[in-house]
Design a protein around this motif. Structure first.
Motif, short mmCIF file in Angstrom:
data_model
loop_
_atom_site.label_atom_id
_atom_site.label_comp_id
_atom_site.label_asym_id
_atom_site.label_seq_id
_atom_site.Cartn_x
_atom_site.Cartn_y
_atom_site.Cartn_z
N ALA A 93 -11.09 18.46 -33.03
CA ALA A 93 -10.14 18.00 -34.04
C ALA A 93 -10.61 18.49 -35.41
O ALA A 93 -11.81 18.70 -35.63
CB ALA A 93 -10.04 16.48 -34.02
N LEU A 153 -5.20 16.89 -34.34
CA LEU A 153 -5.66 16.88 -32.95
C LEU A 153 -5.53 18.25 -32.31
O LEU A 153 -4.51 18.93 -32.50
CB LEU A 153 -4.87 15.85 -32.15
CG LEU A 153 -4.95 14.40 -32.66
CD1 LEU A 153 -4.07 13.50 -31.80
CD2 LEU A 153 -6.39 13.90 -32.66
N LYS A 209 -3.88 12.39 -36.46
CA LYS A 209 -4.17 11.00 -36.11
C LYS A 209 -4.86 10.36 -37.31
O LYS A 209 -5.93 10.78 -37.75
CB LYS A 209 -5.08 10.94 -34.88
CG LYS A 209 -5.42 9.53 -34.43
CD LYS A 209 -4.17 8.76 -33.94
CE LYS A 209 -3.71 9.26 -32.58
NZ LYS A 209 -2.65 8.40 -31.99
#
Length: 493
Positions: free
Chosen positions: A203, A270, A305
């Motif tokens: 990520a 992500l 996220k």
């Protein structure tokens, strides 16, 4: 004047003291469609569908569904206002930014005691955490995929080299802890950082700072080759303010953020995860973009996220209307600086000024004011236009005018086109060149020269007088007088 401003709040305070540059309202407004609908009529300008106008910056103090929240819009939606905020003649802003690129002042990390952006903290693991209630993000139109962040300063680093970059991207609120992020393929450094991280199966940590010094917002919009990979555009903002931008360490990710921002979103893009941009709305559209059209929703788009949202006390959320004059200011002025720099290196003293005009959204259209002072200058004006395309790859049309034409007055530019231009010899088409995917005319359906979407025919419109003919094109000479002797209140505009 420019040193009075170092964050959004000081920028607003400066504008409050300048007649006609700022208003606010305590009347409740719905962030869903209504807020943008109001400001469209007050001051958005740009490529927004008429009726619209240039007007003051505006703060809404009562936001439906968000008690205590405030939303500011239009800070940079006027070139004159940008001049006030950067302490510069509006017609010299390109030169100011060009000089700042050449004398960067690197950002510095400060301690937690100076991280004003972390006075209030919301963590994703907290019960009831939902970015849609924390952030009073508006929608521009009923067709939008959802509420968007339009002025988020995205800061990230290359996981292999460690170099940092800051850019602005459109980001849609997709759920309690998710944002989608659109990165134009091959055009932004954070997109490259994400590609590197995704290839490693990792990520990409990213901070998103909202509500910052306008010097940062303008500096963020520089692009290669002026600011190549590894050049942190926050250094330009540091040069403009003659002091470094202060960064703070994020609380939940390994990244930095702008220490005095009003809001900061901490998260990770992500790897291997894509969603439909209009997943929540199903409208098929994203949001209005700078060309004046509502762009289609991307069917597979990366996801952020969210780990936390931090804010100042009583924060001010900042937004803009996608096609507004604010976009022209943020992208056009850095483009002017890039063109001035490249042409000056090749032919010193010939390019007198550049204006990346509002009808092109700051990206598609540039007016070059060129001086032919000797016979050998004939033809060099077109070379300057070619260099402009090299300085900014998304540029589509270049108009060239003589030094007696005001490039910032499009009526004057069109006058030059009508009296100094012949279509059969003064149009220089350059077909089959990569431009920008958000221009709907850059499509094979529009021209056989376009092989795939995003390729365009770039064009030069040479509205200059041939050097040998300049004696026939002398503008009517008027007496230069100061009208204030007769009209004391005359302000020159």
């Amino acid at each position: 004047m420019q040193n009075q401003v170092n964050d959004l709040r000081s920028a607003i305070e400066l504008l409050k003291g300048i007649p006609g540059q700022y208003i606010e309202t305590d009347v409740e407004v719905d962030p869903i469609d209504e807020l943008s609908g109001v400001y469209r009529r007050i001051g958005s300008g740009g490529t927004v569908k008429r009726p619209t106008r240039l007007g003051p910056a505006m703060t809404f103090n009562a936001i439906k569904g968000h008690p205590g929240a405030r939303v500011h819009i239009g800070l940079l939606a006027s070139r004159k206002r940008v001049g006030y905020l950067l302490g510069c003649d509006p017609k010299r802003l390109g030169f100011l930014l060009n000089e700042a690129v050449d004398r960067p002042v690197a950002p510095v990390e400060v301690g937690a005691d100076k991280a004003l952006c972390q006075e209030v903290v919301y963590r994703a693991e907290d019960e009831g955490f939902d970015i849609r209630t924390i952030l009073p993000a508006p929608t521009n139109t009923p067709d939008d995929a959802g509420p968007y962040l339009t002025l988020g300063m995205c800061y990230a680093h290359d996981p292999e080299t460690g170099v940092h970059d800051v850019t602005i991207h459109r980001m849609c609120l997709e759920g309690p802890d998710e944002l989608s992020i659109y990165m134009v393929p091959g055009a932004r450094h954070i997109g490259h950082f994400y590609e590197v991280a995704e290839a490693r199966g990792e990520a990409l940590p990213i901070s998103i700072s909202i509500g910052v010094d306008p010097a940062i917002e303008v500096s963020t919009c520089f692009e290669p080759p002026t600011t190549p990979l590894g050049y942190d555009e926050l250094s330009i903002a540091g040069a403009l303010r003659e002091q470094p931008v202060e960064l703070a360490r994020c609380l939940t990710i390994d990244e930095l953020c702008i220490a005095n921002a009003e809001y900061v979103i901490e998260g990770e893009i992500l790897p291997g995860t894509r969603i439909a941009e209009d997943r929540e709305s199903g409208t098929g559209f994203a949001m209005p973009e700078f060309p004046g059209y509502t762009g289609p929703a991307v069917p597979e788009i990366p996801v952020i996220k969210v780990k936390a949202v931090t804010t100042r006390r009583n924060p001010i959320f900042q937004t803009c209307i996608g096609p507004s004059e604010e976009h022209t200011s943020m992208t056009g002025i850095p483009t002017e600086a890039s063109i001035l720099s490249m042409v000056e290196r090749a032919m010193p003293g010939k390019l007198k000024n550049v204006y990346c005009a509002s009808p092109g959204g700051g990206k598609y259209l540039a007016v070059l004011q060129f001086c032919k002072s000797q016979p050998s200058d004939e033809g060099r004006q077109r070379q300057a236009a070619l260099l402009a395309f090299s300085a900014f790859s998304e540029l589509k049309h270049v108009f060239i005018v003589d030094e007696d034409v005001d490039p910032f007055d499009l009526e004057d530019v069109l006058w030059a086109m009508n009296t100094r231009f012949q279509g059969d010899v003064d149009v220089v088409p350059i077909p089959g060149v990569r431009c920008h995917p958000l221009d709907p005319s850059n499509d094979p359906s529009m021209s056989p020269s376009i092989r795939e979407h995003g390729i365009a025919c770039k064009t030069i419109f040479d509205c200059t007088v041939p050097f040998s003919e300049k004696h026939r094109f002398v503008r009517a000479r008027f007496l230069d007088v100061d009208p204030k002797h007769w009209v004391p209140e005359f302000d020159g505009e």
